[in-house]
Write a protein that holds these residues in place. Structure first.
Motif, PDB file in Angstrom:
ATOM      1  N   PRO A 132       0.812  -1.231   0.000  1.00 58.53           N
ATOM      2  CA  PRO A 132       0.000   0.000   0.000  1.00 58.53           C
ATOM      3  C   PRO A 132       0.840   1.273   0.000  1.00 58.53           C
ATOM      4  N   GLY A 133       1.951   1.285   0.708  1.00 60.73           N
ATOM      5  CA  GLY A 133       2.822   2.460   0.704  1.00 60.73           C
ATOM      6  C   GLY A 133       3.432   2.709  -0.664  1.00 60.73           C
ATOM      7  N   LEU A 134       3.818   1.636  -1.346  1.00 59.90           N
ATOM      8  CA  LEU A 134       4.354   1.774  -2.704  1.00 59.90           C
ATOM      9  C   LEU A 134       3.279   2.309  -3.652  1.00 59.90           C
ATOM     10  N   LEU A 135       2.075   1.758  -3.543  1.00 58.49           N
ATOM     11  CA  LEU A 135       0.980   2.223  -4.403  1.00 58.49           C
ATOM     12  C   LEU A 135       0.596   3.662  -4.087  1.00 58.49           C
ATOM     13  N   GLY A 136       0.583   4.017  -2.809  1.00 55.08           N
ATOM     14  CA  GLY A 136       0.269   5.387  -2.416  1.00 55.08           C
ATOM     15  C   GLY A 136       1.308   6.373  -2.935  1.00 55.08           C
ATOM     16  N   SER A 137       2.574   5.985  -2.842  1.00 56.31           N
ATOM     17  CA  SER A 137       3.646   6.844  -3.361  1.00 56.31           C
ATOM     18  C   SER A 137       3.536   7.000  -4.868  1.00 56.31           C
ATOM     19  N   PHE A 138       3.192   5.908  -5.566  1.00 56.31           N
ATOM     20  CA  PHE A 138       3.000   5.984  -7.010  1.00 56.31           C
ATOM     21  C   PHE A 138       1.830   6.898  -7.351  1.00 56.31           C
ATOM     22  N   PHE A 139       0.747   6.819  -6.563  1.00 59.96           N
ATOM     23  CA  PHE A 139      -0.412   7.678  -6.774  1.00 59.96           C
ATOM     24  C   PHE A 139      -0.028   9.152  -6.628  1.00 59.96           C
ATOM     25  N   VAL A 140       0.732   9.460  -5.587  1.00 59.36           N
ATOM     26  CA  VAL A 140       1.163  10.847  -5.371  1.00 59.36           C
ATOM     27  C   VAL A 140       2.051  11.297  -6.524  1.00 59.36           C
ATOM     28  N   PHE A 141       2.991  10.465  -6.943  1.00 55.18           N
ATOM     29  CA  PHE A 141       3.875  10.801  -8.063  1.00 55.18           C
ATOM     30  C   PHE A 141       3.066  11.045  -9.337  1.00 55.18           C
ATOM     31  N   ALA A 142       2.138  10.138  -9.635  1.00 54.42           N
ATOM     32  CA  ALA A 142       1.324  10.278 -10.845  1.00 54.42           C
ATOM     33  C   ALA A 142       0.460  11.536 -10.775  1.00 54.42           C
ATOM     34  N   SER A 143      -0.081  11.837  -9.590  1.00 61.26           N
ATOM     35  CA  SER A 143      -0.919  13.025  -9.429  1.00 61.26           C
ATOM     36  C   SER A 143      -0.129  14.301  -9.671  1.00 61.26           C
ATOM     37  N   ILE A 144       1.032  14.399  -9.063  1.00 62.07           N
ATOM     38  CA  ILE A 144       1.863  15.598  -9.241  1.00 62.07           C
ATOM     39  C   ILE A 144       2.265  15.735 -10.707  1.00 62.07           C
ATOM     40  N   SER A 145       2.681  14.636 -11.311  1.00 60.35           N
ATOM     41  CA  SER A 145       3.058  14.660 -12.725  1.00 60.35           C
ATOM     42  C   SER A 145       1.876  15.073 -13.588  1.00 60.35           C
ATOM     43  N   GLY A 146       0.702  14.559 -13.268  1.00 62.13           N
ATOM     44  CA  GLY A 146      -0.495  14.915 -14.017  1.00 62.13           C
ATOM     45  C   GLY A 146      -0.822  16.392 -13.913  1.00 62.13           C
ATOM     46  N   TYR A 147      -0.789  16.926 -12.689  1.00 57.46           N
ATOM     47  CA  TYR A 147      -1.076  18.352 -12.504  1.00 57.46           C
ATOM     48  C   TYR A 147      -0.094  19.202 -13.307  1.00 57.46           C
ATOM     49  N   GLN A 148       1.175  18.797 -13.331  1.00 55.76           N
ATOM     50  CA  GLN A 148       2.191  19.569 -14.058  1.00 55.76           C
ATOM     51  C   GLN A 148       2.024  19.472 -15.565  1.00 55.76           C
ATOM     52  N   ASN A 149       1.680  18.308 -16.067  1.00 52.88           N
ATOM     53  CA  ASN A 149       1.743  18.071 -17.504  1.00 52.88           C
ATOM     54  C   ASN A 149       0.410  18.149 -18.240  1.00 52.88           C
ATOM     55  N   VAL A 150      -0.690  17.805 -17.580  1.00 48.83           N
ATOM     56  CA  VAL A 150      -1.982  17.831 -18.272  1.00 48.83           C
ATOM     57  C   VAL A 150      -3.019  18.665 -17.541  1.00 48.83           C
ATOM     58  N   GLY A 151      -2.694  19.173 -16.363  1.00 51.64           N
ATOM     59  CA  GLY A 151      -3.606  20.025 -15.607  1.00 51.64           C
ATOM     60  C   GLY A 151      -4.409  19.262 -14.572  1.00 51.64           C
ATOM     61  N   ALA A 152      -5.004  20.031 -13.669  1.00 48.78           N
ATOM     62  CA  ALA A 152      -5.749  19.443 -12.558  1.00 48.78           C
ATOM     63  C   ALA A 152      -6.998  18.696 -13.022  1.00 48.78           C
ATOM     64  N   ALA A 153      -7.790  19.314 -13.888  1.00 49.21           N
ATOM     65  CA  ALA A 153      -9.066  18.711 -14.288  1.00 49.21           C
ATOM     66  C   ALA A 153      -8.857  17.377 -15.003  1.00 49.21           C
ATOM     67  N   THR A 154      -7.918  17.331 -15.935  1.00 50.05           N
ATOM     68  CA  THR A 154      -7.657  16.085 -16.660  1.00 50.05           C
ATOM     69  C   THR A 154      -7.138  15.016 -15.714  1.00 50.05           C
ATOM     70  N   THR A 155      -6.205  15.402 -14.841  1.00 51.31           N
ATOM     71  CA  THR A 155      -5.655  14.444 -13.882  1.00 51.31           C
ATOM     72  C   THR A 155      -6.760  13.855 -13.019  1.00 51.31           C
ATOM     73  N   ILE A 156      -7.600  14.713 -12.479  1.00 54.36           N
ATOM     74  CA  ILE A 156      -8.675  14.258 -11.598  1.00 54.36           C
ATOM     75  C   ILE A 156      -9.658  13.381 -12.368  1.00 54.36           C
ATOM     76  N   ALA A 157     -10.038  13.792 -13.570  1.00 55.46           N
ATOM     77  CA  ALA A 157     -11.007  13.025 -14.364  1.00 55.46           C
ATOM     78  C   ALA A 157     -10.487  11.621 -14.652  1.00 55.46           C
TER      79      ALA A 157
END
Length: 149
Positions: free
Chosen positions: A76-101
């Motif tokens: 779970p810690g590995l998956l949670g860290s991956f989720f945080v990494f993917a979220s930050i990358s998403g916000y930076q590269n495709v924006g908040a709305a796309t990342t969240i959707a």
């Protein structure tokens, strides 16, 4: 905890996640690597939870923690860290709305699959509504992801 309070917590957590990721993007932009933001995020969580464990259960809580560690409890810690990494990358590269959707659509699909796997013999008729909802959410995520601001 009643359902209304649970739903209020979920709404607050969703809004909090947007704020958290936005701030983590700022931390990432102000440092040399995304790892700085991720480590700060994890450090705050560790300090908070260690403090709560110590207050609630004392030293015995740490003995229980050590006894609970097995190889699979680290996943779970590995998956949670991956989720945080993917979220930050998403916000930076495709924006908040796309990342969240995309995250929400993929979580819904994963959740539906998990519920079906865990249930014992779910009727096909019972899946029609949830599958239609998931399809609509995926279409909505696609529409959000293809938008141009």
């Amino acid at each position: 905890m009643n359902q209304s309070l649970t739903l209020a917590f979920l709404v607050a957590a969703g809004i909090g996640l947007v704020i958290q990721n936005t701030l983590m993007v700022r931390i990432t932009q102000a440092s040399s690597t995304i790892l700085i933001a991720m480590l700060l995020n994890s450090l705050v969580g560790i300090v908070l939870f260690v403090s709560i464990l110590l207050i609630k259960q004392g030293v015995g809580g740490f003995q229980e923690l050590v006894g609970s560690v097995k190889w699979w409890t680290l996943i779970p810690g590995l998956l949670g860290s991956f989720f945080v990494f993917a979220s930050i990358s998403g916000y930076q590269n495709v924006g908040a709305a796309t990342t969240i959707a995309v995250l929400i659509a993929s979580q819904l699909i994963g959740g539906l699959v998990m519920d079906v796997v865990k249930s014992e013999g779910v009727a096909l008729r019972a899946l029609v509504g949830p599958v239609c909802g998931a399809v609509l959410l995926v279409i909505g995520a696609w529409l959000v992801a293809r938008r141009q601001f």
